[in-house]
Design a protein around this motif. Structure first.
Motif, PDB file in Angstrom:
ATOM      1  N   ILE A 272      50.777 -79.925 -40.769  1.00  0.00           N
ATOM      2  CA  ILE A 272      49.719 -79.277 -41.553  1.00  0.00           C
ATOM      3  C   ILE A 272      50.397 -78.640 -42.768  1.00  0.00           C
ATOM      4  O   ILE A 272      50.765 -77.455 -42.738  1.00  0.00           O
ATOM      5  CB  ILE A 272      48.981 -78.214 -40.722  1.00  0.00           C
ATOM      6  CG1 ILE A 272      48.516 -78.804 -39.387  1.00  0.00           C
ATOM      7  CG2 ILE A 272      47.780 -77.661 -41.506  1.00  0.00           C
ATOM      8  CD1 ILE A 272      47.871 -77.790 -38.465  1.00  0.00           C
ATOM      9  N   PRO A 273      50.606 -79.393 -43.833  1.00  0.00           N
ATOM     10  CA  PRO A 273      51.375 -78.916 -44.999  1.00  0.00           C
ATOM     11  C   PRO A 273      50.839 -77.620 -45.597  1.00  0.00           C
ATOM     12  O   PRO A 273      51.613 -76.778 -46.046  1.00  0.00           O
ATOM     13  CB  PRO A 273      51.252 -80.074 -45.998  1.00  0.00           C
ATOM     14  CG  PRO A 273      50.972 -81.278 -45.154  1.00  0.00           C
ATOM     15  CD  PRO A 273      50.138 -80.778 -44.016  1.00  0.00           C
ATOM     16  N   ILE A 274      49.513 -77.455 -45.604  1.00  0.00           N
ATOM     17  CA  ILE A 274      48.939 -76.269 -46.241  1.00  0.00           C
ATOM     18  C   ILE A 274      49.382 -74.988 -45.554  1.00  0.00           C
ATOM     19  O   ILE A 274      49.475 -73.927 -46.171  1.00  0.00           O
ATOM     20  CB  ILE A 274      47.390 -76.372 -46.271  1.00  0.00           C
ATOM     21  CG1 ILE A 274      46.831 -75.303 -47.218  1.00  0.00           C
ATOM     22  CG2 ILE A 274      46.806 -76.230 -44.866  1.00  0.00           C
ATOM     23  CD1 ILE A 274      45.336 -75.454 -47.460  1.00  0.00           C
ATOM     24  N   LEU A 275      49.694 -75.090 -44.244  1.00  0.00           N
ATOM     25  CA  LEU A 275      50.154 -73.911 -43.512  1.00  0.00           C
ATOM     26  C   LEU A 275      51.672 -73.771 -43.544  1.00  0.00           C
ATOM     27  O   LEU A 275      52.195 -72.674 -43.384  1.00  0.00           O
ATOM     28  CB  LEU A 275      49.679 -73.984 -42.055  1.00  0.00           C
ATOM     29  CG  LEU A 275      48.185 -73.769 -41.823  1.00  0.00           C
ATOM     30  CD1 LEU A 275      47.866 -73.856 -40.333  1.00  0.00           C
ATOM     31  CD2 LEU A 275      47.732 -72.415 -42.364  1.00  0.00           C
ATOM     32  N   GLU A 276      52.367 -74.892 -43.754  1.00  0.00           N
ATOM     33  CA  GLU A 276      53.825 -74.828 -43.828  1.00  0.00           C
ATOM     34  C   GLU A 276      54.280 -73.963 -44.994  1.00  0.00           C
ATOM     35  O   GLU A 276      55.310 -73.290 -44.926  1.00  0.00           O
ATOM     36  CB  GLU A 276      54.410 -76.231 -43.969  1.00  0.00           C
ATOM     37  CG  GLU A 276      54.379 -77.055 -42.699  1.00  0.00           C
ATOM     38  CD  GLU A 276      55.158 -78.346 -42.852  1.00  0.00           C
ATOM     39  OE1 GLU A 276      56.378 -78.263 -43.113  1.00  0.00           O
ATOM     40  OE2 GLU A 276      54.543 -79.432 -42.726  1.00  0.00           O
ATOM     41  N   ASN A 277      53.524 -73.979 -46.084  1.00  0.00           N
ATOM     42  CA  ASN A 277      53.909 -73.248 -47.299  1.00  0.00           C
ATOM     43  C   ASN A 277      53.079 -71.979 -47.496  1.00  0.00           C
ATOM     44  O   ASN A 277      52.903 -71.511 -48.617  1.00  0.00           O
ATOM     45  CB  ASN A 277      53.750 -74.169 -48.514  1.00  0.00           C
ATOM     46  CG  ASN A 277      54.599 -75.425 -48.391  1.00  0.00           C
ATOM     47  OD1 ASN A 277      55.775 -75.349 -48.062  1.00  0.00           O
ATOM     48  ND2 ASN A 277      53.997 -76.584 -48.635  1.00  0.00           N
ATOM     49  N   ILE A 278      52.585 -71.435 -46.411  1.00  0.00           N
ATOM     50  CA  ILE A 278      51.744 -70.250 -46.495  1.00  0.00           C
ATOM     51  C   ILE A 278      52.549 -69.057 -47.013  1.00  0.00           C
ATOM     52  O   ILE A 278      53.743 -68.916 -46.731  1.00  0.00           O
ATOM     53  CB  ILE A 278      51.150 -69.947 -45.105  1.00  0.00           C
ATOM     54  CG1 ILE A 278      50.029 -68.925 -45.210  1.00  0.00           C
ATOM     55  CG2 ILE A 278      52.227 -69.474 -44.132  1.00  0.00           C
ATOM     56  CD1 ILE A 278      49.261 -68.767 -43.907  1.00  0.00           C
ATOM     57  N   SER A 279      51.892 -68.205 -47.804  1.00  0.00           N
ATOM     58  CA  SER A 279      52.577 -67.056 -48.398  1.00  0.00           C
ATOM     59  C   SER A 279      52.667 -65.907 -47.406  1.00  0.00           C
ATOM     60  O   SER A 279      51.943 -65.859 -46.407  1.00  0.00           O
ATOM     61  CB  SER A 279      51.832 -66.591 -49.647  1.00  0.00           C
ATOM     62  OG  SER A 279      50.565 -66.041 -49.284  1.00  0.00           O
ATOM     63  N   ASN A 280      53.551 -64.954 -47.693  1.00  0.00           N
ATOM     64  CA  ASN A 280      53.698 -63.779 -46.834  1.00  0.00           C
ATOM     65  C   ASN A 280      52.409 -62.966 -46.791  1.00  0.00           C
ATOM     66  O   ASN A 280      52.063 -62.377 -45.757  1.00  0.00           O
ATOM     67  CB  ASN A 280      54.849 -62.908 -47.325  1.00  0.00           C
ATOM     68  CG  ASN A 280      56.200 -63.571 -47.116  1.00  0.00           C
ATOM     69  OD1 ASN A 280      56.355 -64.401 -46.218  1.00  0.00           O
ATOM     70  ND2 ASN A 280      57.184 -63.193 -47.923  1.00  0.00           N
ATOM     71  N   GLU A 281      51.701 -62.913 -47.910  1.00  0.00           N
ATOM     72  CA  GLU A 281      50.448 -62.177 -47.959  1.00  0.00           C
ATOM     73  C   GLU A 281      49.403 -62.804 -47.032  1.00  0.00           C
ATOM     74  O   GLU A 281      48.651 -62.097 -46.347  1.00  0.00           O
ATOM     75  CB  GLU A 281      49.905 -62.144 -49.398  1.00  0.00           C
ATOM     76  CG  GLU A 281      50.713 -61.290 -50.361  1.00  0.00           C
ATOM     77  CD  GLU A 281      52.005 -61.954 -50.806  1.00  0.00           C
ATOM     78  OE1 GLU A 281      52.163 -63.184 -50.561  1.00  0.00           O
ATOM     79  OE2 GLU A 281      52.864 -61.252 -51.373  1.00  0.00           O
ATOM     80  N   GLN A 282      49.368 -64.135 -47.025  1.00  0.00           N
ATOM     81  CA  GLN A 282      48.421 -64.835 -46.147  1.00  0.00           C
ATOM     82  C   GLN A 282      48.793 -64.656 -44.677  1.00  0.00           C
ATOM     83  O   GLN A 282      47.923 -64.479 -43.817  1.00  0.00           O
ATOM     84  CB  GLN A 282      48.379 -66.323 -46.515  1.00  0.00           C
ATOM     85  CG  GLN A 282      47.722 -66.613 -47.853  1.00  0.00           C
ATOM     86  CD  GLN A 282      47.890 -68.056 -48.281  1.00  0.00           C
ATOM     87  OE1 GLN A 282      48.982 -68.640 -48.181  1.00  0.00           O
ATOM     88  NE2 GLN A 282      46.804 -68.660 -48.751  1.00  0.00           N
ATOM     89  N   ILE A 283      50.094 -64.681 -44.393  1.00  0.00           N
ATOM     90  CA  ILE A 283      50.553 -64.440 -43.015  1.00  0.00           C
ATOM     91  C   ILE A 283      50.151 -63.048 -42.568  1.00  0.00           C
ATOM     92  O   ILE A 283      49.679 -62.848 -41.438  1.00  0.00           O
ATOM     93  CB  ILE A 283      52.088 -64.612 -42.920  1.00  0.00           C
ATOM     94  CG1 ILE A 283      52.459 -66.076 -43.086  1.00  0.00           C
ATOM     95  CG2 ILE A 283      52.602 -64.071 -41.585  1.00  0.00           C
ATOM     96  CD1 ILE A 283      53.953 -66.326 -43.115  1.00  0.00           C
ATOM     97  N   GLU A 284      50.323 -62.081 -43.455  1.00  0.00           N
ATOM     98  CA  GLU A 284      49.966 -60.694 -43.133  1.00  0.00           C
ATOM     99  C   GLU A 284      48.471 -60.572 -42.835  1.00  0.00           C
ATOM    100  O   GLU A 284      48.062 -59.870 -41.906  1.00  0.00           O
ATOM    101  CB  GLU A 284      50.358 -59.778 -44.293  1.00  0.00           C
ATOM    102  CG  GLU A 284      50.132 -58.305 -43.980  1.00  0.00           C
ATOM    103  CD  GLU A 284      50.645 -57.406 -45.099  1.00  0.00           C
ATOM    104  OE1 GLU A 284      50.368 -56.195 -45.039  1.00  0.00           O
ATOM    105  OE2 GLU A 284      51.307 -57.926 -46.023  1.00  0.00           O
ATOM    106  N   ARG A 285      47.657 -61.284 -43.594  1.00  0.00           N
ATOM    107  CA  ARG A 285      46.213 -61.225 -43.377  1.00  0.00           C
ATOM    108  C   ARG A 285      45.831 -61.857 -42.046  1.00  0.00           C
ATOM    109  O   ARG A 285      45.025 -61.312 -41.290  1.00  0.00           O
ATOM    110  CB  ARG A 285      45.489 -61.942 -44.522  1.00  0.00           C
ATOM    111  CG  ARG A 285      43.973 -61.835 -44.428  1.00  0.00           C
ATOM    112  CD  ARG A 285      43.305 -62.566 -45.568  1.00  0.00           C
ATOM    113  NE  ARG A 285      41.849 -62.466 -45.467  1.00  0.00           N
ATOM    114  CZ  ARG A 285      41.003 -63.127 -46.241  1.00  0.00           C
ATOM    115  NH1 ARG A 285      41.465 -63.936 -47.182  1.00  0.00           N
ATOM    116  NH2 ARG A 285      39.705 -62.984 -46.083  1.00  0.00           N
TER     117      ARG A 285
END
Length: 292
Positions: A272-285
């Motif tokens: 799932i490429p879109i999640l492989e490159n997820i940002s730290n801000e998105q991970i935090e959310r």
């Protein structure tokens, strides 16, 4: 006639593929095949089980049993024979790696080894926090370290909880002391019910009760506590147990770092490429929304 059959290595791959495709639990398969979950676990572990249960499980999975069975190694004598494989009843892990639980596993192992600690410890936390996965890792590590001679694993049925209690329509499924004792005696220790106390006294065994919130704990814990020494018990439960002879170990959600590593690893594994490159801000959310 051969009374006991085990699956071959190639047969197990076919069976696991069918099982994963059905999107059901081992408990469900056991009910459909009219056997115990421990028998299903033995089937998937490549251990010989009673012929009628082997055929029934294959039938429920939509498999031709002759294509699954290890016909060159069929065993006469049934399930009553002595089995020297340790940890046979520990369930297979559902995740490829246990993230963020190293400290928890070490903490529980330390407390299980401490004679000053209560004989019963309980991992308590919300659904989805990985209590069963942590208990599985604890049990396997305890055997690897020879902390215990073996592990006895009993899973209470997963029933619906209403306001923290078992719903009335599921009362008949509740695991009580007699059922609990018989499962340990008949399915795992292979001894009479009257001999369970002696076995727990002669060997240092770890008894795990998974999904304990759906069991009749009042009828189980007090009696179990009286027959444990030197054996020990570990519970997993969504609700906190109150008896003073139970050591409570809360299990919290993952820390944000472990959550991010888990998410990215799963994204890579499932492509799932879109999640492989997820940002730290998105991970935090995501971590905040999921409570870890």
């Amino acid at each position: 006639m051969v009374r006991s059959i085990r699956a071959s290595k190639s047969g197990l791959k076919k069976a696991e593929k069918k099982f994963n495709g059905k999107d059901c639990t081992q408990d469900y398969l056991a009910g459909a095949a009219n056997c115990t979950r421990q028998t299903v676990s033995k089937f998937f572990a490549g251990v010989a089980i009673d012929r009628r249960f082997f055929l029934s499980i294959c039938d429920e999975l939509g498999l031709e049993w002759r294509e699954i069975a290890d016909l060159e190694s069929e065993i006469d004598g049934g399930e009553g024979g002595v089995n020297t494989q340790r940890g046979l009843y520990i369930p297979n892990t559902r995740c490829r790696r246990l993230w963020g639980r190293k400290d928890l596993v070490e903490k529980v192992l330390s407390r299980l080894s401490d004679p000053q600690e209560p004989s019963i410890l309980a991992l308590s936390g919300s659904a989805g926090y990985g209590k069963t996965e942590a208990a599985t890792q604890i049990a396997k590590t305890a055997l690897k370290n020879n902390t215990f001679a073996d592990v006895l694993w009993v899973t209470a049925r997963q029933t619906e909880l209403v306001d923290g209690r078992i719903s009335e329509e599921n009362q008949y499924e509740v695991l009580n002391w007699n059922r609990f004792l018989h499962e340990i005696a008949d399915q795992q220790l292979k001894c009479p019910v009257e001999g369970v106390h002696q076995r727990l006294k002669e060997e240092k065994l770890l008894v795990v009760l998974d999904n304990a919130e759906t069991a009749d704990l009042e009828s189980i814990l007090s009696k179990l506590n009286r027959i444990l020494s030197p054996s020990r018990a570990l519970l997993t439960s969504r609700v906190k147990t109150k008896p003073p002879y139970v050591g409570l170990i809360p299990i919290e959600g993952l820390d944000i770092t472990s959550s991010g590593e888990l998410l990215k690893d799963e994204a890579k594994y499932n492509e799932i490429p879109i999640l492989e490159n997820i940002s730290n801000e998105q991970i935090e959310r995501i971590h905040k929304l999921s409570c870890g």
